[in-house]
Design an enzyme around this catalytic site. Structure first.
Site, short mmCIF file in Angstrom:
data_model
loop_
_atom_site.label_atom_id
_atom_site.label_comp_id
_atom_site.label_asym_id
_atom_site.label_seq_id
_atom_site.Cartn_x
_atom_site.Cartn_y
_atom_site.Cartn_z
N SER A 223 0.79 -1.25 0.00
CA SER A 223 0.00 0.00 0.00
C SER A 223 0.81 1.29 0.00
O SER A 223 0.22 2.36 -0.07
CB SER A 223 -0.95 0.01 1.19
OG SER A 223 -1.98 -0.92 0.97
N PHE B 90 -9.19 -12.49 1.30
CA PHE B 90 -8.10 -13.06 2.10
C PHE B 90 -8.53 -13.49 3.50
O PHE B 90 -7.74 -13.52 4.43
CB PHE B 90 -6.93 -12.06 2.17
CG PHE B 90 -6.37 -11.71 0.81
CD1 PHE B 90 -6.02 -12.70 -0.09
CD2 PHE B 90 -6.25 -10.38 0.42
CE1 PHE B 90 -5.54 -12.39 -1.37
CE2 PHE B 90 -5.76 -10.06 -0.85
CZ PHE B 90 -5.41 -11.06 -1.74
N ALA B 91 -9.82 -13.85 3.61
CA ALA B 91 -10.31 -14.35 4.90
C ALA B 91 -9.49 -15.57 5.30
O ALA B 91 -9.15 -15.76 6.47
CB ALA B 91 -11.78 -14.69 4.81
N SER C 263 -9.90 1.06 3.13
CA SER C 263 -10.41 0.14 2.11
C SER C 263 -9.58 0.23 0.84
O SER C 263 -9.40 1.32 0.26
CB SER C 263 -11.88 0.46 1.80
OG SER C 263 -12.31 -0.27 0.68
N ARG D 174 -0.07 8.41 5.57
CA ARG D 174 -0.26 8.16 6.99
C ARG D 174 0.63 9.10 7.81
O ARG D 174 1.72 9.48 7.35
CB ARG D 174 0.15 6.73 7.36
CG ARG D 174 -0.80 5.64 6.86
CD ARG D 174 -0.32 4.31 7.43
NE ARG D 174 -1.07 3.17 6.95
CZ ARG D 174 -2.23 2.75 7.45
NH1 ARG D 174 -2.80 3.42 8.44
NH2 ARG D 174 -2.82 1.67 6.97
N THR E 237 2.52 2.46 5.16
CA THR E 237 2.92 1.08 5.41
C THR E 237 2.41 0.23 4.25
O THR E 237 1.50 0.64 3.53
CB THR E 237 2.29 0.57 6.72
OG1 THR E 237 0.98 1.15 6.85
CG2 THR E 237 3.11 0.95 7.92
N THR F 169 1.47 -4.01 3.23
CA THR F 169 1.43 -5.46 3.48
C THR F 169 0.98 -6.12 2.19
O THR F 169 -0.14 -5.89 1.73
CB THR F 169 0.40 -5.82 4.57
OG1 THR F 169 0.76 -5.19 5.79
CG2 THR F 169 0.34 -7.32 4.79
N SER G 121 4.82 -11.84 6.01
CA SER G 121 3.58 -11.14 6.37
C SER G 121 2.68 -12.13 7.06
O SER G 121 3.02 -13.31 7.18
CB SER G 121 2.92 -10.54 5.12
OG SER G 121 2.49 -11.58 4.28
S1 HEL Z 1 -3.84 -3.91 4.59
C1 HEL Z 1 -2.94 -2.78 5.63
C2 HEL Z 1 -1.84 -2.22 4.70
N1 HEL Z 1 -2.40 -2.22 3.38
C3 HEL Z 1 -3.64 -2.95 3.14
C4 HEL Z 1 -3.01 -3.56 1.93
C5 HEL Z 1 -1.79 -2.79 2.30
N2 HEL Z 1 -2.80 -4.95 1.89
C6 HEL Z 1 -3.78 -5.86 1.83
O1 HEL Z 1 -4.93 -5.50 1.74
C7 HEL Z 1 -3.35 -7.29 1.90
C8 HEL Z 1 -4.26 -8.01 2.83
C9 HEL Z 1 -3.87 -9.46 2.99
C10 HEL Z 1 -2.52 -9.65 3.56
C11 HEL Z 1 -2.26 -11.04 4.11
C12 HEL Z 1 -0.79 -11.04 4.54
O2 HEL Z 1 -0.53 -10.77 5.72
O3 HEL Z 1 0.03 -11.22 3.65
N3 HEL Z 1 -3.10 -11.30 5.25
C13 HEL Z 1 -4.10 -12.19 5.21
O4 HEL Z 1 -4.37 -12.82 4.23
C14 HEL Z 1 -4.86 -12.33 6.50
N4 HEL Z 1 -5.92 -13.29 6.43
C15 HEL Z 1 -3.91 -1.74 6.14
C16 HEL Z 1 -2.29 -3.52 6.78
C17 HEL Z 1 -1.39 -0.82 5.12
O5 HEL Z 1 -0.54 -0.79 6.02
O6 HEL Z 1 -1.85 0.19 4.60
O7 HEL Z 1 -0.69 -2.88 1.99
#
Ligand code: HEL
Length: 403
Positions: A95, A153-154, A193, A318, A332, A334, A359
């Protein structure tokens, strides 16, 4: 597979960092970073080693500070070969991409092609069911658009495997979101989102007449000479020298999943950029230093909605309030196998990017917050336990609101 832990710590002058920063003017409104505590490199290195001990195969960080470069690494870039991770390695920034998308849109706003307070519907008629949703609400996560990645990704590993080679259109991703009730009325609440930044991608394409890739290249990557920053969607590989990313399965003790190769089509303008610690520091220094957008545009990006006691969100940006009272700005990220922290001081003259190559591992995520503390708060700083807990709970809270 043997887990080879190679660690390294260095502090040295970097010719490139010196040249880049010396060319750049400091805007009058920025507080000088001269008064910031000196970075604590021992603590920085310690945070990386802890991340490795907690299950990240590799971790690294780079601080650019008034033209000098400091860096630290721990662990490996590739578990098979055992090659030590290096700050020359590219990685997926997740992100942090949202800040790139926002910069493009802020430039378009300055050019008179976009009004942030206009309805998204004005530019993308019929895309969203609620015409009250404005561009500003989208960029500040206040649109109420449901995050389609919640259900995607549930289940962490099977969810990832189901989409890793898929190619989505941006509209297909928006449609996934619209199958769900919105989380709040437009403007009524902050609710993080990915859907918002898929809409941002559609806006970029509509207003520039080009792909987001071309927009990033023309407006950010080429002007800043970011040699490691790439948008290869729907390509699956990270070109050139890179760190591999290893996803932690939900099931305790299950082996890490090499998640390096994927289209990241589920994220695109919300999260599919590839970069390096050097390039992200250059990017954030330029942004906070006022060299990527007009000052009035940057000011709008920095206008924040509180998220919790230590965090706030502006427009694709942020803010984190550290234990020593210093606030830093950035994002950040992920994405499966990669945790990124990329932040800079208010005037952009000190920046830190850190990466852990795993992650879905809360311990590692919280430990990596310590790299920010070491970089901006220096020796005496300690990560407040409460801060770390609150930090981690942001998205849990956001998700609870969304679900
Ligand atoms: S999530 C956050 C981060 N953002 C959002 C976006 C990003 N990344 C995602 O939406 C990935 C979500 C799935 C990640 C996965 C993993 O840990 O690899 N987790 C799962 O599948 C959990 N069931 C808000 C953290 C941000 O910091 O902005 O990047």
């Amino acid at each position: 597979m043997p887990h080879v832990h190679v660690t390294h710590l260095a502090s040295k002058s970097a010719v490139l960092g010196t040249v880049v920063l010396s060319l750049l003017a400091v805007p009058a409104h920025a507080a000088p970073t001269g008064s910031l505590p000196k970075p604590d490199l021992t603590a920085l290195h310690g945070a990386l080693r802890t991340a490795v001990a907690q299950g990240a195969p590799g971790a690294m960080a780079r601080i650019d500070d008034h033209g000098s470069v400091r860096w630290a690494v721990a662990g490996v870039a590739d578990r098979k070969s055992g090659r030590a991770i290096s700050n020359a390695d590219r990685f997926r920034i997740g992100s942090v991409t949202k800040t790139f998308s926002t910069v493009v849109l802020m430039q378009l706003a300055k050019e008179g092609k976009l009004n942030l307070d206009a309805s998204v519907d004005r530019y993308l008629p019929g895309l969203l069911p609620d015409r009250r949703i404005t561009v500003r609400q989208v960029l500040s996560h206040r649109s109420g658009l449901y995050d389609y990645t919640n259900d995607m990704f549930a289940k962490t590993v099977s969810g990832f495997e189901a989409v890793r080679t898929k190619v989505f259109t941006l509209r297909q991703l928006v449609d996934r979101s619209l199958k769900h009730t919105r989380t709040n009325a437009p403007g009524a609440a902050y609710s993080y989102s990915n859907t918002n930044f898929v809409v941002a991608g559609l806006l970029i394409e509509k207003l520039t007449g080009h792909s987001v890739k071309t927009a990033y290249e023309n407006r950010i990557i080429k002007p800043l000479k970011l040699r490691d920053t790439l948008y290869v969607h729907p390509g699956k590989k990270i070109p050139g020298r890179h760190a591999k990313g290893y996803l932690t399965p939900d099931k305790a003790g299950a082996p890490l999943v090499d998640a390096t190769e994927q289209t990241v089509s589920w994220a695109q303008s919300a999260g599919a950029v590839i970069s390096s610690t050097r390039d992200l520091n250059t990017f954030l220094s330029a942004l906070l230093g006022g060299r990527l957008t007009a000052p009035s545009q940057l000011k709008q990006m920095e206008r924040m909605t509180p998220v919790n006691s230590t965090q706030a969100y502006g427009l694709g940006l942020r803010r984190r309030d550290l234990s020593c009272g210093v606030s830093v700005y950035g994002h950040t990220g992920t994405v499966q196998g990669f945790y990124t922290y990329a932040f800079a001081s208010k005037d952009g003259r000190r920046s830190l990017t850190s990466l852990a190559t795993t992650s879905n591992n809360d311990g590692v995520y919280n430990t990596m917050l310590g790299t920010l503390e070491s970089a901006f708060c220096g020796k005496k700083a300690k990560v407040r336990r409460s801060a770390a807990v609150v930090e981690h709970s942001e998205d849990a809270a956001a998700r609870a609101v969304r679900d």
